[in-house]
Design a protein around this motif. Structure first.
Motif: not given
Lengths: 181, 181
Positions: A34-62
């Motif tokens: 919500d604060r924009g520090h991280i961003q979630g990207h859905e990663v498609v998986q087979s055999g399992k439900p997809n997962k939401l992988v979060y990565t730092l945004t630039q503001e997050g890293r700052a």
DNA sequence: CCCGTTATTTACCGTAACGCGAAAAAGTCA
DNA sequence: TGACTTTTTCGCGTTACGGTAAATAACGGG
């Protein structure tokens, strides 16, 4: 990482001095998103439900860097035990001694655990990267802390043992002599 | 004691490892009163508003004993610094070093303070009553803790100083002489 | 096809502990 | 009257947490 992965790897990393169950992790992830520090990207998986992988945004890293540069305030050691010691005469000694013995065991365990990790990760006692240096320092303070507290526990147990007995007539001249009887 | 008195004397007793402002104290007093653990008696004063002096009830004393007999769980050492160490490569070293130096000073201060209290209250290092024994033990763990952490701070500062510099060409051959038996 | 299991995320409800800022009540003194 | 001390209370908010459960999604067994 995804929340699930974080929850699984939490215990083996910072889990020694911070704990969080999966819900709290998801909660914190939501806040960060919500604060924009991280961003979630859905990663498609087979055999399992997809997962939401979060990565730092630039503001997050700052924000992270900024947070890391803030002075930390030394945490209080809020410990029930210390409160009891403050008013020792209001409590029963025996359960306290039992408690201290459990604590002693706990701190010895931790010490051994840290030592094992240390020997495994840094067999020569030296770190080769910055990241490793941090972890090594973390282990070192852990070791120092557990040792100090364990030693104190031993001292406290002896002291309380002396107190628990009906006070001897002689002015206490050598209470550290251990003779059970 | 009354809430006001408690708030004033809090810092000089358990205030070293627990803090509470006056509002929290009043709040807790209210809770305890609601539970019947304490009872308030108005004490008439001249020149000041009356005060509400609380005393333990029988159930309160029993509850206290009961609480004192419960096993305590060793508290987590939640420390921002440790989190930073866990991901040291994500942060700037210099502010961390500055932070550590402040911490070092803080822990040395505390150590000196505890030592002063120890020498004042227990000049011969021995406690004469059960209550004093508890306080002495509290001081001892405080001393042990502050010393351990202060020593670690010194170590960490040196280590980080070495890391902060551009890595020397020679393989670091002597950061800290250590014969690990 | 239902069922159980694992992986992955979310919802909802609650609590303890705390901080902030204010203010109420009672009394003093200038 | 107003300012100041002592003593207590109120009402708002937050952070951080714990519990229980459920909603998905995919697999495999009977």
């Amino acid at each position: 990482m995804s929340g699930y992965e974080l929850a699984k790897t939490f215990d083996s990393s910072i889990g020694f001095f911070w704990k969080a169950d999966h819900q709290q992790i998801y909660r914190e992830l939501s806040k960060l998103r919500d604060r924009g520090h991280i961003q979630g990207h859905e990663v498609v998986q087979s055999g399992k439900p997809n997962k939401l992988v979060y990565t730092l945004t630039q503001e997050g890293r700052a924000a992270l860097r900024h947070w890391g540069a803030r002075p930390s305030s030394p945490p209080m050691m809020k410990d029930d035990l210390l409160v009891r010691l403050c008013a020792l005469d209001s409590f029963d000694i025996e359960p306290l001694r039992a408690d201290l013995m459990a604590r002693l065991e706990h701190h010895r365990d931790r010490y051994a655990r840290y030592e094992r990790i240390l020997n495994k990760l840094f067999p020569d006692g030296k770190a080769t990267s910055v990241a490793d240096t941090g972890k090594l320092l973390g282990l070192r303070i852990g070791l120092r802390h557990e040792q100090a507290v364990a030693e104190w526990c031993e001292e406290a147990i002896e002291t309380l043992a002396a107190v628990a007995k009906p006070a001897p007539i002689l002015l206490l001249e050598d209470t550290s002599r251990e003779s059970n009887g």
